[in-house]
Enzyme design. Sequence first.
Site, PDB file in Angstrom:
ATOM      1  N   HIS A  36      13.946 -20.519  16.768  1.00 17.95           N
ATOM      2  CA  HIS A  36      13.027 -19.574  16.119  1.00 17.95           C
ATOM      3  C   HIS A  36      11.635 -20.187  15.959  1.00 17.95           C
ATOM      4  O   HIS A  36      10.639 -19.474  16.008  1.00 17.95           O
ATOM      5  CB  HIS A  36      13.601 -19.123  14.781  1.00 17.95           C
ATOM      6  CG  HIS A  36      14.975 -18.549  14.922  1.00 17.95           C
ATOM      7  ND1 HIS A  36      15.220 -17.417  15.666  1.00 17.95           N
ATOM      8  CD2 HIS A  36      16.168 -18.980  14.466  1.00 17.95           C
ATOM      9  CE1 HIS A  36      16.518 -17.160  15.653  1.00 17.95           C
ATOM     10  NE2 HIS A  36      17.114 -18.088  14.933  1.00 17.95           N
ATOM     11  N   HIS A  79      14.353 -15.769  10.702  1.00 14.93           N
ATOM     12  CA  HIS A  79      13.960 -15.874  12.107  1.00 14.93           C
ATOM     13  C   HIS A  79      12.450 -15.891  12.320  1.00 14.93           C
ATOM     14  O   HIS A  79      11.982 -16.526  13.263  1.00 14.93           O
ATOM     15  CB  HIS A  79      14.557 -14.704  12.920  1.00 14.93           C
ATOM     16  CG  HIS A  79      16.030 -14.882  13.174  1.00 14.93           C
ATOM     17  ND1 HIS A  79      16.719 -14.123  14.097  1.00 14.93           N
ATOM     18  CD2 HIS A  79      16.949 -15.721  12.624  1.00 14.93           C
ATOM     19  CE1 HIS A  79      17.995 -14.497  14.109  1.00 14.93           C
ATOM     20  NE2 HIS A  79      18.160 -15.459  13.214  1.00 14.93           N
ATOM     21  N   ARG A 139       4.930   4.421  -1.582  1.00 13.66           N
ATOM     22  CA  ARG A 139       5.248   5.851  -1.440  1.00 13.66           C
ATOM     23  C   ARG A 139       6.419   6.080  -0.494  1.00 13.66           C
ATOM     24  O   ARG A 139       6.693   7.209  -0.091  1.00 13.66           O
ATOM     25  CB  ARG A 139       4.015   6.601  -0.931  1.00 13.66           C
ATOM     26  CG  ARG A 139       2.848   6.572  -1.898  1.00 13.66           C
ATOM     27  CD  ARG A 139       1.596   7.159  -1.276  1.00 13.66           C
ATOM     28  NE  ARG A 139       0.477   7.087  -2.209  1.00 13.66           N
ATOM     29  CZ  ARG A 139      -0.801   7.078  -1.848  1.00 13.66           C
ATOM     30  NH1 ARG A 139      -1.127   7.150  -0.559  1.00 13.66           N
ATOM     31  NH2 ARG A 139      -1.758   7.002  -2.759  1.00 13.66           N
ATOM     32  N   CYS A 191       0.882  -1.163   0.000  1.00  9.47           N
ATOM     33  CA  CYS A 191       0.000   0.000   0.000  1.00  9.47           C
ATOM     34  C   CYS A 191       0.922   1.216   0.000  1.00  9.47           C
ATOM     35  O   CYS A 191       2.120   1.080  -0.293  1.00  9.47           O
ATOM     36  CB  CYS A 191      -0.983  -0.025   1.170  1.00  9.47           C
ATOM     37  SG  CYS A 191      -0.267   0.085   2.821  1.00  9.47           S
ATOM     38  N   THR A 227       2.221   3.048   2.367  1.00  6.07           N
ATOM     39  CA  THR A 227       3.313   2.921   3.341  1.00  6.07           C
ATOM     40  C   THR A 227       3.673   1.471   3.642  1.00  6.07           C
ATOM     41  O   THR A 227       4.719   1.211   4.248  1.00  6.07           O
ATOM     42  CB  THR A 227       2.891   3.556   4.685  1.00  6.07           C
ATOM     43  OG1 THR A 227       1.713   2.870   5.132  1.00  6.07           O
ATOM     44  CG2 THR A 227       2.616   5.043   4.542  1.00  6.07           C
TER      45      THR A 227
HETATM   46  C1  RB5 Z   1      -4.135   5.122   0.957  1.00  6.10           C
HETATM   47  O1  RB5 Z   1      -4.250   6.478   0.691  1.00  6.10           O
HETATM   48  C2  RB5 Z   1      -3.116   4.893   2.055  1.00  6.10           C
HETATM   49  O2  RB5 Z   1      -3.669   5.234   3.265  1.00  6.10           O
HETATM   50  C3  RB5 Z   1      -2.671   3.445   2.048  1.00  6.10           C
HETATM   51  O3  RB5 Z   1      -2.106   3.155   0.813  1.00  6.10           O
HETATM   52  C4  RB5 Z   1      -1.635   3.054   3.073  1.00  6.10           C
HETATM   53  O4  RB5 Z   1      -0.551   3.905   3.057  1.00  6.10           O
HETATM   54  C5  RB5 Z   1      -2.150   2.818   4.435  1.00  6.10           C
HETATM   55  O5  RB5 Z   1      -1.442   2.355   5.350  1.00  6.10           O
END
Ligand code: RB5
Length: 148
Positions: free
Chosen positions: A134, A99, A110, A66, A68
Amino acid sequence: MPNIVLANDHGAVELAARFADHLKKNGYTVNHLGVHSPDSVDYPDMANLACTEYKKGGYEFGILLCGTGIGISISANKIEGIRCALPQNSYAAAMARKHNNANFIAFGGRIDYSEDPVDMLQAFVDASFEGDRHQRRIDKMMALEHSC
Ligand code: RB5
């Protein structure tokens, strides 16, 4: 031929395509469940789709992306049997397998990683679970799913 399941939200369309390309060039079969367009979707839905598919069996591991990597990895880790790692670099990516025996790896489309995320993914691919102590820790980790 090893199978990988891959899913992403609109925040990681390009990186997901790079990953799919890289894996296919290296002999993997990639079941890319989308999305392929920048139209907004909800990352828990994509995590659910990929984890449900993974749990049908036949996959070596799964990849989730996603913006992040945070939302989709948290979502995946709510699903029974899933251990989704969100590595910072190649070292952490390799350790996630050695592990933690992670069955999913997450990335952020992003995020400005300090190294190429394709190299991070490759570090995960190249690593193997070390077992032994582990496994004991993973058994304890997974028992937490039913602890409260
Ligand atoms: C979507 O805008 C964004 O919130 C999603 O891609 C992600 O970064 C969420 O954790």
